[in-house]
Motif scaffolding. Sequence first.
Motif, PDB file in Angstrom:
ATOM      1  N   ARG A   1       0.829  -1.205   0.000  1.00 29.15           N
ATOM      2  CA  ARG A   1       0.000   0.000   0.000  1.00 29.15           C
ATOM      3  C   ARG A   1       0.866   1.259   0.000  1.00 29.15           C
ATOM      4  O   ARG A   1       0.524   2.256  -0.652  1.00 29.15           O
ATOM      5  N   GLN A   2       1.966   1.232   0.716  1.00 30.17           N
ATOM      6  CA  GLN A   2       2.845   2.403   0.753  1.00 30.17           C
ATOM      7  C   GLN A   2       3.483   2.693  -0.595  1.00 30.17           C
ATOM      8  O   GLN A   2       3.920   3.819  -0.835  1.00 30.17           O
ATOM      9  N   SER A   3       3.561   1.699  -1.464  1.00 28.88           N
ATOM     10  CA  SER A   3       4.193   1.887  -2.767  1.00 28.88           C
ATOM     11  C   SER A   3       3.205   2.332  -3.839  1.00 28.88           C
ATOM     12  O   SER A   3       3.608   2.585  -4.977  1.00 28.88           O
ATOM     13  N   CYS A   4       1.912   2.421  -3.491  1.00 27.60           N
ATOM     14  CA  CYS A   4       0.876   2.810  -4.452  1.00 27.60           C
ATOM     15  C   CYS A   4       0.315   4.187  -4.096  1.00 27.60           C
ATOM     16  O   CYS A   4       0.417   4.641  -2.958  1.00 27.60           O
ATOM     17  N   HIS A   5      -0.312   4.837  -5.086  1.00 29.83           N
ATOM     18  CA  HIS A   5      -0.914   6.142  -4.807  1.00 29.83           C
ATOM     19  C   HIS A   5      -2.373   6.225  -5.248  1.00 29.83           C
ATOM     20  O   HIS A   5      -3.037   7.226  -4.974  1.00 29.83           O
ATOM     21  N   ILE A   6      -2.895   5.180  -5.883  1.00 30.09           N
ATOM     22  CA  ILE A   6      -4.289   5.135  -6.303  1.00 30.09           C
ATOM     23  C   ILE A   6      -4.895   3.812  -5.837  1.00 30.09           C
ATOM     24  O   ILE A   6      -4.259   2.764  -5.970  1.00 30.09           O
ATOM     25  N   ALA A   7      -6.095   3.872  -5.290  1.00 28.54           N
ATOM     26  CA  ALA A   7      -6.837   2.666  -4.923  1.00 28.54           C
ATOM     27  C   ALA A   7      -8.154   2.656  -5.695  1.00 28.54           C
ATOM     28  O   ALA A   7      -8.802   3.700  -5.838  1.00 28.54           O
ATOM     29  N   VAL A   8      -8.538   1.474  -6.185  1.00 31.84           N
ATOM     30  CA  VAL A   8      -9.740   1.361  -7.005  1.00 31.84           C
ATOM     31  C   VAL A   8     -10.716   0.392  -6.336  1.00 31.84           C
ATOM     32  O   VAL A   8     -10.336  -0.715  -5.941  1.00 31.84           O
ATOM     33  N   VAL A   9     -11.978   0.824  -6.246  1.00 32.92           N
ATOM     34  CA  VAL A   9     -13.057   0.004  -5.669  1.00 32.92           C
ATOM     35  C   VAL A   9     -14.193  -0.026  -6.703  1.00 32.92           C
ATOM     36  O   VAL A   9     -15.146   0.744  -6.613  1.00 32.92           O
TER      37      VAL A   9
END
Length: 378
Positions: A264-272
């Motif tokens: 999670r720390q390596s990502c900047h977008i989350a998709v639901v």
Amino acid sequence: MRRLKIALVTPEHPNSPRHGGIARYLRDYAPALAAAADVVLVSTEAGEELAGVPQHIVSAGCLPSPLAPPGRSRRIQDVLRRLNPDIVEYPNWGALGCCDRGHWTTVTRISTPVRRGSLRPGLMPRLARPLHHFWESQAIRRTDFAISHTNAHILTCEAVYGQLPPVKTIALGVNLPPVEPLPGARGVLFVGRFEARKGLDVLIEAWRSLSAAQKAGLTLHLVGRDTPGRSGSYLRDCLRDDPPEALAVKVHHSLNEAELARLRQSCHIAVVPSRYESFGMVVLEAFAFGHAVIASTAGGLPEVVRDGEDGLLVAPEDVAALARALARLGQDEALAAKLATAGRQALATRFSVARMVEASLAAYEVAVAGNTGGEEAR
């Protein structure tokens, strides 16, 4: 005001390594509630005891899942009679309250009904779903009071179950301190079961439609458990037998909490991209990690993500709209950062465990006051 004695019944132990949404909110909610009430956890799944919350583990039995709820419910009743609580809170998931006839006040916190879940391929799942729904409906009919995560979810439950008991909307809350992303974090993250309800197929099609330039420097990370599909694997169905690396996709079937936190720390977008969510706990987790959130407008998600303020909303199953949102956030770092900052503020102000506990205690008092009690009432 006297301290209530509350039994929280669950099919998912909060410390289970394979926990779902119910276990996730109970992990924070139960200890926080125990500061204001006498709380005991009654679980059909084993796990390490939560601090300050005594527990009773009830055998889940060995019957096939469509036949299991009555036996589990009766074993739970035996434990509850010994505990003699004022309040018993059930989830609708698992129909553990389907045989409840106790003198206590029953509250059901309603998550996604089985009828809104993904239907797995094969004859047995098709035969099992009506029976699951029957037991769920029995549990709802026996409850004195209901709690919904969102207003939209109440309408869904009325359509699924018919008339509900008195019901109050209380948003879920979590204890998730803000976590700073790694320097230069860039990546897109999906966390959830690989199944139709979660919209994984929509996400992969939207991702597939992006140009190489739009995906430059980005990887789509998929974290979750696979479910059966036409080919034997739902994920394989979605990928259409393309190797994940050819699509700039990386699959993580099994991560422990520390590994997931690092990802999670390596990502900047989350998709639901779900076809239905009663709430969307994964959104709160994304807020905590400073992700810009893209979510569908299905179910209660619009009450969690405010479009253009702390996330972007797209219609469920709209591949083109989801692709545009992915391209927009992938290329507009300032917008992504703005949404991430607002998401963290929303987590602290709108979705705290303290707010959830305060609202739930008030609902419990209303439920007790309105309960005529006893076997005859149910």
